[in-house]
Write a protein that holds these residues in place. Structure first.
Motif, PDB file in Angstrom:
ATOM      1  N   ALA A 133       9.182   4.415  -6.208  1.00 13.88           N
ATOM      2  CA  ALA A 133       9.020   3.792  -7.423  1.00 13.88           C
ATOM      3  C   ALA A 133      10.208   3.825  -8.195  1.00 13.88           C
ATOM      4  CB  ALA A 133       7.804   4.783  -8.221  1.00 13.88           C
ATOM      5  N   PRO A 134      10.413   2.868  -9.185  1.00 11.22           N
ATOM      6  CA  PRO A 134       9.314   1.682  -9.695  1.00 11.22           C
ATOM      7  C   PRO A 134       9.365   0.505  -8.618  1.00 11.22           C
ATOM      8  CG  PRO A 134      11.311   1.412 -10.681  1.00 11.22           C
ATOM      9  CD  PRO A 134      11.425   2.659  -9.929  1.00 11.22           C
ATOM     10  N   SER A 135       9.984   0.635  -7.394  1.00 11.22           N
ATOM     11  CA  SER A 135      10.151  -0.674  -6.602  1.00 11.22           C
ATOM     12  C   SER A 135       8.697  -0.791  -5.841  1.00 11.22           C
ATOM     13  CB  SER A 135      11.166  -0.483  -5.521  1.00 11.22           C
ATOM     14  OG  SER A 135      11.143  -1.451  -4.504  1.00 11.22           O
ATOM     15  N   PHE A 136       8.099   0.213  -5.330  1.00 14.29           N
ATOM     16  CA  PHE A 136       6.777   0.182  -4.899  1.00 14.29           C
ATOM     17  C   PHE A 136       6.266   1.581  -4.999  1.00 14.29           C
ATOM     18  CE2 PHE A 136       8.894   0.577  -1.074  1.00 14.29           C
ATOM     19  CZ  PHE A 136       8.206   1.451  -0.355  1.00 14.29           C
ATOM     20  N   THR A 137       4.766   1.775  -5.170  1.00 12.01           N
ATOM     21  CA  THR A 137       4.007   2.891  -4.944  1.00 12.01           C
ATOM     22  C   THR A 137       2.904   2.648  -4.260  1.00 12.01           C
ATOM     23  OG1 THR A 137       4.690   3.456  -7.291  1.00 12.01           O
ATOM     24  CG2 THR A 137       2.701   4.512  -6.378  1.00 12.01           C
ATOM     25  N   VAL A 138       2.737   3.404  -3.072  1.00 12.25           N
ATOM     26  CA  VAL A 138       1.578   3.468  -2.347  1.00 12.25           C
ATOM     27  C   VAL A 138       0.229   4.112  -2.687  1.00 12.25           C
ATOM     28  CG1 VAL A 138       0.774   3.615   0.029  1.00 12.25           C
ATOM     29  CG2 VAL A 138       3.360   3.517  -0.194  1.00 12.25           C
ATOM     30  N   LEU A 139      -0.679   3.149  -2.952  1.00  8.46           N
ATOM     31  CA  LEU A 139      -2.218   4.077  -3.151  1.00  8.46           C
ATOM     32  C   LEU A 139      -2.981   3.722  -2.194  1.00  8.46           C
ATOM     33  CD1 LEU A 139      -2.504   2.199  -6.772  1.00  8.46           C
ATOM     34  CD2 LEU A 139      -1.356   4.338  -6.296  1.00  8.46           C
ATOM     35  N   ALA A 140      -4.086   4.731  -2.121  1.00  2.00           N
ATOM     36  CA  ALA A 140      -5.230   4.592  -1.193  1.00  2.00           C
ATOM     37  C   ALA A 140      -6.530   4.792  -1.719  1.00  2.00           C
ATOM     38  CB  ALA A 140      -5.057   5.677  -0.202  1.00  2.00           C
ATOM     39  N   ASP A 141      -7.600   4.126  -1.497  1.00  2.22           N
ATOM     40  CA  ASP A 141      -8.857   4.279  -1.717  1.00  2.22           C
ATOM     41  C   ASP A 141      -9.641   5.458  -1.317  1.00  2.22           C
ATOM     42  OD1 ASP A 141      -9.697   3.678   0.641  1.00  2.22           O
ATOM     43  OD2 ASP A 141     -10.522   1.691   0.001  1.00  2.22           O
ATOM     44  N   ALA A 142     -10.624   5.621  -1.563  1.00  2.00           N
ATOM     45  CA  ALA A 142     -11.489   7.051  -1.161  1.00  2.00           C
ATOM     46  C   ALA A 142     -11.546   7.027   0.149  1.00  2.00           C
ATOM     47  CB  ALA A 142     -12.751   7.148  -1.911  1.00  2.00           C
ATOM     48  N   GLU A 143     -11.655   5.967   0.976  1.00  2.00           N
ATOM     49  CA  GLU A 143     -11.474   6.164   2.429  1.00  2.00           C
ATOM     50  C   GLU A 143     -10.111   5.898   3.139  1.00  2.00           C
ATOM     51  OE1 GLU A 143     -14.211   3.132   3.824  1.00  2.00           O
ATOM     52  OE2 GLU A 143     -16.089   4.335   3.174  1.00  2.00           O
ATOM     53  N   GLY A 144      -9.110   6.067   2.433  1.00  2.00           N
ATOM     54  CA  GLY A 144      -7.787   6.006   2.852  1.00  2.00           C
ATOM     55  C   GLY A 144      -7.093   4.536   3.098  1.00  2.00           C
ATOM     56  N   ASN A 145      -7.660   3.696   2.824  1.00  2.00           N
ATOM     57  CA  ASN A 145      -7.288   2.293   3.173  1.00  2.00           C
ATOM     58  C   ASN A 145      -6.050   2.069   1.907  1.00  2.00           C
ATOM     59  OD1 ASN A 145      -9.220   1.202   4.864  1.00  2.00           O
ATOM     60  ND2 ASN A 145     -10.547   1.602   3.086  1.00  2.00           N
ATOM     61  N   ARG A 146      -5.081   1.508   2.427  1.00  2.00           N
ATOM     62  CA  ARG A 146      -3.667   1.535   1.313  1.00  2.00           C
ATOM     63  C   ARG A 146      -3.507   0.354   0.800  1.00  2.00           C
ATOM     64  NH1 ARG A 146       0.366   5.867   4.053  1.00  2.00           N
ATOM     65  NH2 ARG A 146      -0.942   7.606   4.557  1.00  2.00           N
ATOM     66  N   ALA A 147      -2.771   0.371  -0.498  1.00  2.00           N
ATOM     67  CA  ALA A 147      -1.995  -1.075  -0.959  1.00  2.00           C
ATOM     68  C   ALA A 147      -0.981  -0.522  -1.755  1.00  2.00           C
ATOM     69  CB  ALA A 147      -2.970  -1.465  -1.871  1.00  2.00           C
ATOM     70  N   CYS A 148      -0.003  -1.289  -1.751  1.00  2.00           N
ATOM     71  CA  CYS A 148       1.193  -1.076  -2.542  1.00  2.00           C
ATOM     72  C   CYS A 148       1.186  -1.732  -3.773  1.00  2.00           C
ATOM     73  CB  CYS A 148       2.619  -1.619  -1.832  1.00  2.00           C
ATOM     74  SG  CYS A 148       2.550  -0.667  -0.266  1.00  2.00           S
ATOM     75  N   VAL A 149       1.512  -0.992  -4.977  1.00  2.00           N
ATOM     76  CA  VAL A 149       1.709  -1.687  -6.173  1.00  2.00           C
ATOM     77  C   VAL A 149       3.400  -2.047  -6.461  1.00  2.00           C
ATOM     78  CG1 VAL A 149       1.828  -1.658  -8.585  1.00  2.00           C
ATOM     79  CG2 VAL A 149      -0.130  -0.769  -7.182  1.00  2.00           C
ATOM     80  N   CYS A 150       3.713  -3.221  -6.180  1.00  2.00           N
ATOM     81  CA  CYS A 150       5.155  -3.595  -6.281  1.00  2.00           C
ATOM     82  C   CYS A 150       5.674  -4.176  -7.619  1.00  2.00           C
ATOM     83  CB  CYS A 150       5.537  -4.572  -5.170  1.00  2.00           C
ATOM     84  SG  CYS A 150       4.706  -4.279  -3.555  1.00  2.00           S
ATOM     85  N   THR A 151       7.165  -3.959  -7.717  1.00  6.67           N
ATOM     86  CA  THR A 151       7.639  -4.425  -9.109  1.00  6.67           C
ATOM     87  C   THR A 151       9.131  -4.892  -8.483  1.00  6.67           C
ATOM     88  OG1 THR A 151       8.737  -2.711  -9.964  1.00  6.67           O
ATOM     89  CG2 THR A 151       6.295  -2.649 -10.461  1.00  6.67           C
ATOM     90  N   ILE A 152       9.775  -5.630  -9.381  1.00  7.54           N
ATOM     91  CA  ILE A 152      11.198  -6.114  -8.900  1.00  7.54           C
ATOM     92  C   ILE A 152      12.253  -5.148  -9.478  1.00  7.54           C
ATOM     93  CG2 ILE A 152      10.671  -8.385  -9.679  1.00  7.54           C
ATOM     94  CD1 ILE A 152      12.050  -8.171 -12.226  1.00  7.54           C
ATOM     95  N   LEU A 153      11.831  -3.862  -9.871  1.00  9.17           N
ATOM     96  CA  LEU A 153      12.808  -3.026 -10.174  1.00  9.17           C
ATOM     97  C   LEU A 153      13.557  -2.054  -9.073  1.00  9.17           C
ATOM     98  CD1 LEU A 153      11.336  -1.536 -13.534  1.00  9.17           C
ATOM     99  CD2 LEU A 153      12.947  -3.312 -13.297  1.00  9.17           C
ATOM    100  N   GLU A 154      14.790  -1.816  -8.994  1.00 10.80           N
ATOM    101  CA  GLU A 154      15.285  -1.155  -8.196  1.00 10.80           C
ATOM    102  C   GLU A 154      15.413  -1.803  -6.779  1.00 10.80           C
ATOM    103  OE1 GLU A 154      14.590   3.065  -8.126  1.00 10.80           O
ATOM    104  OE2 GLU A 154      14.827   2.950 -10.542  1.00 10.80           O
ATOM    105  N   ARG A 155      15.540  -3.098  -6.614  1.00 12.51           N
ATOM    106  CA  ARG A 155      15.308  -3.890  -5.347  1.00 12.51           C
ATOM    107  C   ARG A 155      16.772  -4.312  -5.151  1.00 12.51           C
ATOM    108  NH1 ARG A 155      10.822  -4.634  -2.870  1.00 12.51           N
ATOM    109  NH2 ARG A 155       8.836  -3.989  -4.007  1.00 12.51           N
TER     110      ARG A 155
END
Length: 215
Positions: free
Chosen positions: A193-215
């Protein structure tokens, strides 16, 4: 045209616009179809004058605009200039922007063999098996999200191989992550972070919240 860095784009002070992935995005809150159509017409006139044409989506309550220099595969000064002109025209009409609204969804697939998978996904998503550019499958008609291949080692153990990348404005990412966590998600990895943060739902399925910072 020379590509601009993230800092140069931020320094341009485009209050209405946010860079997500490769392009500048803005949403103008027109409120009704006629006002939106008039704004689209004005944007078209500006585009013709500049010889540079954005992607524009007109709906009943708002107009979404995307600016990208395709020949440079990113944002250049001509995008900044046209963004300023579009904002000025919207301002003259009393049309406000919602800079927190733009979002871009991309699909990511882990694979050790892009050459084997690329043509299949290109054919499935776009109808053209040759629509593979490096690690990306991009639909030139904009009908489906971009799919990119994330290189991994070969593996046999079952695991999640698809995930979503959600690009949001850099100054809206914390609120979006907090909302997802409050809705039952967890933060799996925020070391990038803040480039990307990995999240998961209650069953472990993942997604990344991405921004343009620090790339």
């Amino acid at each position: 045209m020379t590509l601009l860095t993230t800092q140069q784009i931020l320094d341009a002070g485009l209050a209405d616009w946010r860079k997500l992935a490769r392009a500048l995005h803005a949403r103008f809150l027109t409120g009704d179809f006629a006002t939106g159509l008039a704004l689209v017409t004005a944007i078209g006139e500006l585009a013709e004058q500049a010889g540079h044409h954005p992607d524009v989506v007109l709906t009943y309550p708002h107009v979404d605009v995307t600016l990208l220099s395709h020949d440079a595969s990113g944002v250049t000064e001509r995008d900044i200039d046209l963004a300023r002109r579009i904002s000025a025209v919207a301002g003259e009409r009393g049309i406000a922007a919602d800079p927190a609204a733009p979002a871009v969804v991309e699909l990511a697939l882990d694979t050790a063999d892009v050459a084997a998978l690329g043509p299949f996904w290109a054919a499935l998503l776009t109808g053209d098996a040759t629509a593979v550019d490096g690690d990306d499958v991009a639909d030139p008609g904009g009908r489906v999200p971009l799919l990119w291949f994330q290189h991994t080692d070969a593996h046999e153990t079952p695991r999640q191989r698809f995930h979503l990348d959600l690009w949001v404005p850099h100054d809206a990412a914390e609120a979006r992550i907090a909302a997802a966590v409050a809705a039952g998600g967890t933060v799996v990895d925020d070391t990038q972070a803040p480039s990307f943060t990995v999240l998961a739902d209650a069953e472990g399925n993942r997604a990344c919240v991405c921004t343009i910072l620090e790339r």
